[in-house]
Design a protein around this motif. Sequence first.
Motif, mmCIF file in Angstrom:
data_model
loop_
_atom_site.group_PDB
_atom_site.id
_atom_site.type_symbol
_atom_site.label_atom_id
_atom_site.label_comp_id
_atom_site.label_asym_id
_atom_site.label_seq_id
_atom_site.Cartn_x
_atom_site.Cartn_y
_atom_site.Cartn_z
ATOM 1 N N LYS A 190 0.865 -1.053 -0.093
ATOM 2 C CA LYS A 190 -0.405 0.287 0.073
ATOM 3 C C LYS A 190 0.998 1.287 -0.080
ATOM 4 O O LYS A 190 1.860 1.593 0.775
ATOM 5 N N GLY A 191 0.557 2.024 -0.458
ATOM 6 C CA GLY A 191 1.355 3.104 -0.679
ATOM 7 C C GLY A 191 2.741 3.303 -2.061
ATOM 8 O O GLY A 191 2.886 4.573 -1.610
ATOM 9 N N THR A 197 4.683 6.797 3.658
ATOM 10 C CA THR A 197 5.492 5.709 3.384
ATOM 11 C C THR A 197 6.759 5.355 3.537
ATOM 12 O O THR A 197 7.192 6.505 2.973
#
Length: 434
Positions: A110-111, A161
Motif C-alpha cells: 500500500k502506498g 510510506t
Amino acid sequence: MISNMILPFYQALTEDVTALSPAMDSLHDIRRKALERFTATGLPTLKTEAWRYTNIQRYLKEFPYELLTTAAPVSPEVAESKAIPELDCYRIVLVNGHLQADQSVLPEGKGITVGAMSAHTAAPGFVTYFNEQHHLAGESMAQLNTALFADGLYIELAANTVLDKPIHIVHVYSCATHAIIQPRHLWVLNRSAAATIIESSVHPETAAVAFANSVLETVVMENAELWHYNVQQGEESFREVHTTAAQQHKDSRYHHFNFTLPNTPFTRNNLSVALNGSHTETNLNGLYIANNHQHVDNHTFMDHIMPDCNSNELYKGVLLDNANGVFTGKILVHQEAQKTNAFQQNNNLLLGSKADINSQPQLEIYADDVKCSHGFTAGQFSEESMFYLRSRGIGEDAAKALMVNAFSHDITDAVKEPALQHYLQEQIAEIMNN
C-alpha cells in the motif's frame, strides 16, 4: 536554428516526435514545445557558458548515432554483473529505459507505485510534476530528452510510506548499431515518505557505442527524505549526459551521492536542486576518478529560494593519466532566502602528467542574512606523506592507493548503506592498484 544538421539523429526529429506521441496523446504538446526550445538553441557549444570547458559536439560527431527508442534482448547476467554484494534490496532492471519486469524484484504494498513511465501518465504525481521543474527549461539536452524520450521509471510513494530496504536500479544500455538513447524518469516522495535509491549502469562491451542522454526529476515533499546514489561505471563504448533536477519542500531532506569511475570516455552530470520550502537540508557529495583520456564534467546548481535552509556540497576528483575534469558549482541565494547556510567545496588530486581540472565555484547572493562559502583546491600528493609511507616499506602504487582512499574517505564514509560503502571502497582500491 539547430546546429550541425548533418548529425543523423537530427534528420527525423519532427517525425520521431509525431511517432512517439500522436496528436491526441497527452504528451504531444509537451514534446512539441520541448522540440521548439531545442531547435531554437541547438546543441551546446563552447560558446555556451555552462559548456565552455566541454565540447559535446566532438563526442556526438564521433559516430553516426541513430535514435533508439526500443529495448533489446539482454540476458539476466548483464544486470547481475552490477549486483552489490551483500546488499539486501529491491532490484529494477531497465534496458534502454524500458522496464524488464521478468528480471526485476519490485517493491509492493500500500502506498507504493513503481512501474514504467508509459503506464503511469495518468498518475497524480505524473500529472502534477512531470516536466514542471523550471531548471530543465534552460538545458538543451534535457529539452531534447523531453521531445524524444520513449520510456523510463516512475516511482511514487504515498504520504508516510517508508521503504523497508533500498531500491537498486540497473540501467542497461544495449544497441546493435551506434545509438543515442533517451530514458526519462520521475520519482515522487509525498509527505513524510522515505526511500533509498541506488543507480548503476552497464553497457555490454560491443563495437556499437551507446550515447545515453537521460533525465531524472525527483520531488521530495514536506518532511520526506531521499537518499540517492548514482554509481557510474561505464565502458569504452559508452558516453553519457545525465541530468537530475530535484525539488524540495518544507522540512525535507535530500542526500545525493555521485560516483564517476573509469573508463567511460565522456560523462556530463547536470544536477540542480530547487529549495522550494523552508527548513530543508540538502547534501550533495561527489567523487570522480578518471583515467586515460576520460573527460568528466560535473555541473551543479543549488537554488536557495526559501529562508532557513541548509546545503552542503563536497565534490572530490582524482585525475590520472591524461584525464580531464570540470567542476562548475553554483549557489544562488534569492532575496527571500534569509538565514541560508550554504557550503561548497571542490578538491582535486592531479596524478597524471597531463591531467587537468577546470573548476568554477560560484556564489550569487541577494539576501543579507546568510552564511555562504565556497572553495577549490588542486594538487598532487604530499611529498612528506609519500616519503613517510615509502620509508615504512610500502610500495609506490600501494602508497598512492592508501592516500587516494584517505582523500576520498569523507565521501565514502557518508554512505549510509554498509554494503554499498564497502563495494565503493573496494572499487576505488582496485582502480588504484591496477
